[in-house]
Design a protein around this motif. Structure first.
Motif, PDB file in Angstrom:
ATOM      1  N   ASP A 321       0.865  -1.174   0.000  1.00 35.89           N
ATOM      2  CA  ASP A 321       0.000   0.000   0.000  1.00 35.89           C
ATOM      3  C   ASP A 321       0.902   1.224   0.000  1.00 35.89           C
ATOM      4  O   ASP A 321       2.121   1.110   0.175  1.00 35.89           O
ATOM      5  N   HIS A 322       0.313   2.397  -0.192  1.00 31.62           N
ATOM      6  CA  HIS A 322       1.100   3.614  -0.300  1.00 31.62           C
ATOM      7  C   HIS A 322       0.495   4.727   0.536  1.00 31.62           C
ATOM      8  O   HIS A 322      -0.703   4.705   0.864  1.00 31.62           O
ATOM      9  N   VAL A 323       1.327   5.733   0.857  1.00 29.07           N
ATOM     10  CA  VAL A 323       0.838   6.898   1.592  1.00 29.07           C
ATOM     11  C   VAL A 323       0.819   8.137   0.696  1.00 29.07           C
ATOM     12  O   VAL A 323       0.569   9.238   1.184  1.00 29.07           O
ATOM     13  N   LEU A 324       1.076   7.975  -0.599  1.00 29.62           N
ATOM     14  CA  LEU A 324       0.974   9.080  -1.538  1.00 29.62           C
ATOM     15  C   LEU A 324      -0.347   9.006  -2.291  1.00 29.62           C
ATOM     16  O   LEU A 324      -0.821   7.915  -2.627  1.00 29.62           O
ATOM     17  N   GLU A 325      -0.920  10.164  -2.575  1.00 31.42           N
ATOM     18  CA  GLU A 325      -2.169  10.181  -3.345  1.00 31.42           C
ATOM     19  C   GLU A 325      -1.949   9.617  -4.743  1.00 31.42           C
ATOM     20  O   GLU A 325      -2.789   8.883  -5.268  1.00 31.42           O
ATOM     21  N   ASP A 326      -0.831   9.959  -5.341  1.00 30.46           N
ATOM     22  CA  ASP A 326      -0.448   9.414  -6.651  1.00 30.46           C
ATOM     23  C   ASP A 326       0.901   8.738  -6.493  1.00 30.46           C
ATOM     24  O   ASP A 326       1.945   9.402  -6.593  1.00 30.46           O
ATOM     25  N   PRO A 327       0.919   7.440  -6.221  1.00 28.17           N
ATOM     26  CA  PRO A 327       2.190   6.757  -5.975  1.00 28.17           C
ATOM     27  C   PRO A 327       3.165   6.908  -7.145  1.00 28.17           C
ATOM     28  O   PRO A 327       2.764   7.023  -8.305  1.00 28.17           O
ATOM     29  N   LEU A 328       4.439   6.947  -6.808  1.00 18.74           N
ATOM     30  CA  LEU A 328       5.484   6.968  -7.832  1.00 18.74           C
ATOM     31  C   LEU A 328       5.410   5.677  -8.638  1.00 18.74           C
ATOM     32  O   LEU A 328       4.982   4.638  -8.124  1.00 18.74           O
ATOM     33  N   GLU A 329       5.839   5.730  -9.876  1.00 14.23           N
ATOM     34  CA  GLU A 329       5.802   4.550 -10.730  1.00 14.23           C
ATOM     35  C   GLU A 329       7.218   4.139 -11.110  1.00 14.23           C
ATOM     36  O   GLU A 329       8.032   4.974 -11.508  1.00 14.23           O
ATOM     37  N   VAL A 330       7.493   2.839 -10.971  1.00 15.39           N
ATOM     38  CA  VAL A 330       8.771   2.285 -11.401  1.00 15.39           C
ATOM     39  C   VAL A 330       8.550   1.682 -12.777  1.00 15.39           C
ATOM     40  O   VAL A 330       7.824   0.699 -12.930  1.00 15.39           O
ATOM     41  N   GLU A 331       9.153   2.273 -13.778  1.00 22.25           N
ATOM     42  CA  GLU A 331       8.984   1.813 -15.153  1.00 22.25           C
ATOM     43  C   GLU A 331      10.339   1.529 -15.773  1.00 22.25           C
ATOM     44  O   GLU A 331      11.214   2.396 -15.777  1.00 22.25           O
ATOM     45  N   ASN A 332      10.486   0.303 -16.275  1.00 24.12           N
ATOM     46  CA  ASN A 332      11.738  -0.101 -16.913  1.00 24.12           C
ATOM     47  C   ASN A 332      12.934   0.156 -16.008  1.00 24.12           C
ATOM     48  O   ASN A 332      13.993   0.629 -16.460  1.00 24.12           O
ATOM     49  N   GLY A 333      12.749  -0.136 -14.719  1.00 19.00           N
ATOM     50  CA  GLY A 333      13.844  -0.009 -13.757  1.00 19.00           C
ATOM     51  C   GLY A 333      14.198   1.411 -13.381  1.00 19.00           C
ATOM     52  O   GLY A 333      15.295   1.657 -12.856  1.00 19.00           O
ATOM     53  N   ALA A 334      13.301   2.363 -13.625  1.00 22.36           N
ATOM     54  CA  ALA A 334      13.593   3.763 -13.330  1.00 22.36           C
ATOM     55  C   ALA A 334      12.350   4.451 -12.777  1.00 22.36           C
ATOM     56  O   ALA A 334      11.218   4.005 -12.983  1.00 22.36           O
ATOM     57  N   ILE A 335      12.572   5.573 -12.054  1.00 22.69           N
ATOM     58  CA  ILE A 335      11.483   6.382 -11.509  1.00 22.69           C
ATOM     59  C   ILE A 335      11.678   7.817 -11.986  1.00 22.69           C
ATOM     60  O   ILE A 335      12.785   8.357 -11.925  1.00 22.69           O
ATOM     61  N   ARG A 336      10.594   8.430 -12.435  1.00 20.12           N
ATOM     62  CA  ARG A 336      10.665   9.824 -12.882  1.00 20.12           C
ATOM     63  C   ARG A 336      10.754  10.747 -11.672  1.00 20.12           C
ATOM     64  O   ARG A 336      10.070  10.539 -10.662  1.00 20.12           O
ATOM     65  N   VAL A 337      11.584  11.768 -11.768  1.00 17.43           N
ATOM     66  CA  VAL A 337      11.699  12.768 -10.709  1.00 17.43           C
ATOM     67  C   VAL A 337      10.425  13.603 -10.692  1.00 17.43           C
ATOM     68  O   VAL A 337      10.037  14.168 -11.724  1.00 17.43           O
ATOM     69  N   PRO A 338       9.723  13.691  -9.557  1.00 13.68           N
ATOM     70  CA  PRO A 338       8.490  14.490  -9.511  1.00 13.68           C
ATOM     71  C   PRO A 338       8.787  15.942  -9.879  1.00 13.68           C
ATOM     72  O   PRO A 338       9.800  16.513  -9.457  1.00 13.68           O
ATOM     73  N   ASP A 339       7.911  16.557 -10.671  1.00 16.72           N
ATOM     74  CA  ASP A 339       8.197  17.898 -11.168  1.00 16.72           C
ATOM     75  C   ASP A 339       7.336  18.980 -10.542  1.00 16.72           C
ATOM     76  O   ASP A 339       7.386  20.141 -10.962  1.00 16.72           O
ATOM     77  N   GLY A 340       6.561  18.667  -9.538  1.00 12.31           N
ATOM     78  CA  GLY A 340       5.766  19.684  -8.858  1.00 12.31           C
ATOM     79  C   GLY A 340       6.601  20.454  -7.854  1.00 12.31           C
ATOM     80  O   GLY A 340       7.777  20.159  -7.629  1.00 12.31           O
TER      81      GLY A 340
END
Length: 366
Positions: A321-340
């Protein structure tokens, strides 16, 4: 917080030489400003005691913070001097929350405040506990299929079994995965030498062998580096800045595995990274079952710090489970840096309430 089972794409039970993880106690820190801005930080619950963790933050950290301007982050962190008590982990969680709030006030991401613009996505290392050879093969193949380039696995009291597991995973993935091996200070010097040499004999060269022996064992890592061709990494030693300086001065390690929370926050960990960079050693970031708040802080650190040359460990994909409203996504072994603004993530306070424990309760019961 519950960790999802291995068969469901998670990591539980995540076994190391000192515990087996199915749930993890984390402490979240919320800082609120007079003008209505909220910042969030996160740390491992100290000594698995919510009461101790909360007391230190309430009684030691908060009185020094309340009444300050949000811009005074460096002065706030520098104001603590307790020679017999280590306050840096508590400061690290609070300082993260201050950067989050400051970014929201300025309308800028934390990575922008720190100089930013270096990376939009961050490759991360897959983590795997101690399993049988057959299970290790299966989950190493899964990591490769999911796009990971590096797999970190724990090591235990039987170094020969650990070598066999690495060989099995290396064979299963045709040498396409790199490996990090972490005994969590559990080996003697001779065990570390024999394990590293056995892997060399098999033609397997780790990305690094992480903190195989106890911290403060001065001279140990210098000798290991002289005797092995496997890169040697310090992790728990980096929680004590002078230890890292000593290891760098003695050319005793190849890699520093830092962590922003025990370092005292983003400012403290960047100082450690600068020491390692000046010594010419590689740097990565440790992961201690970080939830999305600290994971976001690590991503912003990578987006603004060129000296972080190796992928950070991550277990973010392993939570049930997660504590973020929009959980981070792991795609192809990487996570995008949040831009907000700030950390770029929003905390789901309803989820926080679902997992909240009373301060007198042992965190291992979460």
């Amino acid at each position: 917080m519950p960790v999802a089972p291995l068969e469901e794409g998670g990591l539980a039970p995540y076994s190391s030489n000192h515990d087996e993880v199915e749930t993890v106690g984390r402490t979240l820190v919320r800082v609120e400003t007079d003008d209505g801005i909220t910042g969030w930080g996160e740390m491992l619950t100290a000594m698995q005691s919510p009461s101790v963790t909360k007391a230190v933050i309430d009684d030691v950290i908060a009185p020094e913070l309340i009444g300050r301007d949000l811009d005074e982050i460096r002065d706030f962190v520098a104001s603590f001097y307790y020679p017999y008590v280590k306050t840096r982990p508590f400061l690290g969680a609070v300082e993260t929350a201050l950067w989050d709030a400051l970014g929201k006030r300025r309308g800028a991401s934390v990575s922008e405040l720190l100089g930013g613009g270096l990376r939009e996505t961050v490759d991360v290392a897959y983590c795997l506990g101690m399993l049988s050879e057959d299970e290790s093969r299966r989950y190493a193949a899964r990591a490769l299929e999911q796009g990971f380039d590096v797999l970190k696995t724990k090591a235990g009291p039987d170094w020969k079994a650990d070598v066999d597991r690495i060989r099995a995973m290396h064979d299963e993935t045709d040498g396409e995965l790199e490996f990090r091996l972490d005994p969590n200070q559990g080996w003697t010097v001779d065990e570390a030498v024999r394990a590293g040499a056995a892997l060399e004999d098999a033609g397997i060269y780790l990305q690094y062998l992480e903190q195989p022996c106890r911290i403060d064992s001065y001279g140990t890592y210098e000798r290991l580096r002289q005797r092995l061709r496997q890169p040697i990494a310090a992790n728990e030693d980096t929680y004590f800045p002078r230890n890292l300086y000593y290891l760098c001065e003695r050319s005793a390690v190849d890699v520093a595995g830092v962590d922003l929370v025990p370092a005292g926050g983003l400012l403290g960990v960047r100082e450690q990274i600068a020491v390692a960079e000046a010594a010419g050693i590689s740097v990565t970031h440790h992961n201690g079952f970080d939830l999305g708040i600290k994971q976001a802080a690590v991503l912003h650190l990578y987006a603004s710090t060129p000296a972080l040359t190796l992928a950070p460990d991550s277990v973010y994909y392993g939570w049930a489970d997660h504590v973020l409203e929009d959980p981070l996504e792991v795609e192809n072994g990487a996570i995008r840096v949040p831009d907000g603004p700030g950390l770029g993530v929003s905390v789901d306070e309803a989820a926080v309430e679902r997992y909240r424990v009373e301060s007198g309760r042992d965190a291992s019961g979460c």
